[in-house]
Design an enzyme around this catalytic site. Structure first.
Site, PDB file in Angstrom:
ATOM      1  N   HIS A 336      18.506 -38.937  20.737  1.00 39.04           N
ATOM      2  CA  HIS A 336      19.369 -40.006  21.228  1.00 39.04           C
ATOM      3  C   HIS A 336      19.166 -40.206  22.726  1.00 39.04           C
ATOM      4  O   HIS A 336      19.214 -39.252  23.488  1.00 39.04           O
ATOM      5  CB  HIS A 336      20.835 -39.672  20.966  1.00 39.04           C
ATOM      6  CG  HIS A 336      21.188 -39.732  19.512  1.00 39.04           C
ATOM      7  ND1 HIS A 336      22.471 -39.562  19.070  1.00 39.04           N
ATOM      8  CD2 HIS A 336      20.440 -39.947  18.407  1.00 39.04           C
ATOM      9  CE1 HIS A 336      22.503 -39.662  17.741  1.00 39.04           C
ATOM     10  NE2 HIS A 336      21.282 -39.889  17.326  1.00 39.04           N
ATOM     11  N   ASP A 389      22.508 -33.331  16.256  1.00 42.76           N
ATOM     12  CA  ASP A 389      21.747 -32.508  15.328  1.00 42.76           C
ATOM     13  C   ASP A 389      21.909 -31.001  15.585  1.00 42.76           C
ATOM     14  O   ASP A 389      21.533 -30.190  14.755  1.00 42.76           O
ATOM     15  CB  ASP A 389      20.266 -32.889  15.379  1.00 42.76           C
ATOM     16  CG  ASP A 389      20.043 -34.299  14.886  1.00 42.76           C
ATOM     17  OD1 ASP A 389      20.831 -34.736  14.033  1.00 42.76           O
ATOM     18  OD2 ASP A 389      19.108 -34.961  15.346  1.00 42.76           O
TER      19      ASP A 389
END
Length: 489
Positions: A336, A389
């Site tokens: 991201h 994650d």
């Protein structure tokens, strides 16, 4: 003094001049968006020698590979501001919901647009838990899979099969406006499928897990929370009055909230693409699972753990960082391009989990990786920040196998998929099937050549013909055998 200059108010429009024809077009701007179909009006005569497949005389097409800047629907569900680290469900900051709410309360919010009252929440929870029990025939489906089948394959198949259990839920059988009418009866049918899908998501996930473990299935219990029931179905082996750890139950509930929706990601878009054909919701949710299964999406948190395992220890992190900068290694978990607000919540949740499970030995490696990357100009200049994650560390500490991580992502994401699906079914103007355009760059018109006269094309390009598959065992022996009907080349 000169005369005052009067500046005309700017209109909310985009002016485009087509230099091919000299014509000027005005395209309206609404909510900082222009309609792609407006470009179909920008036409030009086909030039001499230009490919007819360009369809120049039919208007411009908008090319956006991967939907990087194309809005396909108006939504009231989730707002993400990646640059400033903002994630809101129906206007509520994710930080507040994770701290003060519960997963089923957030599910109600995402689907129906507001936080439920006490009675609304109780009714919603009762329906969800009531519909967590599955038909006994579903057990046969789960037992039909190999013992080592990936749980996401099992889950995807189970959701698809579930639609065959409920004829009244299928627009192909009950009429294509089954979910789009918006009247009381239609909304009731829609709600029932929503209850079923959310309720059975944890049951199916637990069944997939227990198939891998070679264990019998557990009937969902009464009196436990959504995540408590899930842990019970996963782990109970016959113990009397079994109650899952409240710390793990709460942690899983928070992670479910964080994973419930993330706007039009790949899987949500896949659900809407399938749903736009007015297929039943079970089939649409199954497509979401299939999309989430991919390593660029739901499989990413599994990739983070595998990366950390490959690094080995904190001492090896600097060398790994340099290998990443040389493009020799891939850095997972930093996908991201902003600071994801969920990552801070996950860090706090991890601390609570580690108090009862003990710290995962990979934690120090992960933190060392995080600290070095955040101080390295290579990553900061590209605005690469750690993302959600890293929740894989929590799942690992809780004892879940790596290949079950995507399932733990899929279960809560069912809620987000359903919220977007329901919104599309009830949108003004009805549902229009999603049918993107392509840019054809293949061969122009050519005439058929009989097989005897054909020559091999592009022999140097390995993509232009199938590879020869080596055969062993029975296939090899059969190829050497003689039998009636054997082809002779």
């Amino acid at each position: 003094m000169g005369k005052p200059v009067t500046i005309a108010p700017k209109s909310d429009s985009l002016t485009v001049r087509d230099e091919r024809t000299g014509k000027t077009y005005s395209i309206p701007i609404t909510d900082n968006t222009i309609p792609a179909t407006a470009f179909k009006a920008i036409k030009a005569p086909r030039r001499e020698g230009e490919r007819e497949e360009n369809e120049t005389e039919r208007g411009l097409r908008v090319s956006d590979r991967g939907f990087l800047n194309t809005a396909v629907i108006q939504s009231e569900i989730t707002y993400i501001d990646g640059d400033n680290g903002i994630l809101r469900y129906r206007g509520y900051p994710i930080e507040q919901l994770a701290e003060r709410s519960s997963f089923l309360e957030v599910a109600y919010l995402l689907i129906y647009g507001s936080l439920p009252t006490k009675s609304q929440h109780q009714s919603f929870e009762d329906e969800i838990m009531h519909h967590s029990i599955v038909h006994i025939d579903a057990e046969g489906l789960f037992r039909a899979f190999r013992y080592d089948a990936h749980p996401m394959s099992i889950l995807t198949s189970a959701f698809a099969a579930l639609g065959s259990f409920y004829e009244e839920a299928n627009p192909s059988l009950r009429g294509q406006n089954l979910y789009t009418k918006g009247d009381t009866e239609s909304l009731a049918i829609m709600d029932k499928q929503i209850f079923r899908l959310i309720g059975k998501a944890t049951t199916f996930a637990a069944m997939a897990y227990r198939v891998r473990q070679g264990r019998g299935f557990i009937t969902p219990p009464n009196g436990l929370s959504y995540t408590g029931s899930f842990l019970y179905q996963l782990d109970r082996l016959g113990e009397h009055s079994y109650v899952p750890s409240p710390v793990l139950e709460k942690a899983l509930d928070i992670l479910f909230i964080l994973h419930a929706d993330h706007e039009l990601n790949a899987s949500a878009t896949t659900v809407l693409q399938a749903g736009s054909s007015l297929v039943d919701p079970y089939s649409a949710i199954s497509t979401g699972c299939a999309s989430l299964y991919g390593p660029l999406h739901g499989g990413a948190n599994e990739a983070v753990i595998r990366m950390l395992i490959s690094i080995g220890s904190p001492d090896n992190v600097p060398a790994f960082i340099e290998a990443v900068k040389r493009r020799e290694k891939v850095l997972s978990g930093f996908g991201h391009r902003y600071s994801d607000p969920r990552s801070f919540i996950i860090r706090k949740t991890a601390d609570e989990v580690f108090k009862v499970t003990g710290k995962d030995p990979l934690l120090e490696t992960a933190m060392r990786l995080h600290d070095l990357a955040m101080k390295d100009e290579f990553f900061t200049s590209r605005r690469l920040a750690p993302n959600v994650d890293f929740c894989g560390l929590i799942y690992r500490a809780m004892g879940f196998p790596l290949d079950f991580f995507p399932v733990l992502f899929a279960v809560p994401r069912v809620v987000g998929w359903l919220a977007h699906w329901r919104q599309m079914m009830l949108q003004k103007g009805g549902v229009k099937i999603w049918r993107p355009r392509q840019i054809y760059v293949g061969a122009p018109k050519r005439d058929f050549v009989p097989i005897e006269e054909r020559v091999e094309e592009d022999a140097q390009d390995p993509r232009r013909s199938p590879r020869i598959v080596p055969h062993t065992g029975q296939s090899k022996r059969t190829a050497l055998a003689e039998y009636r009907g054997k082809s002779k080349l």
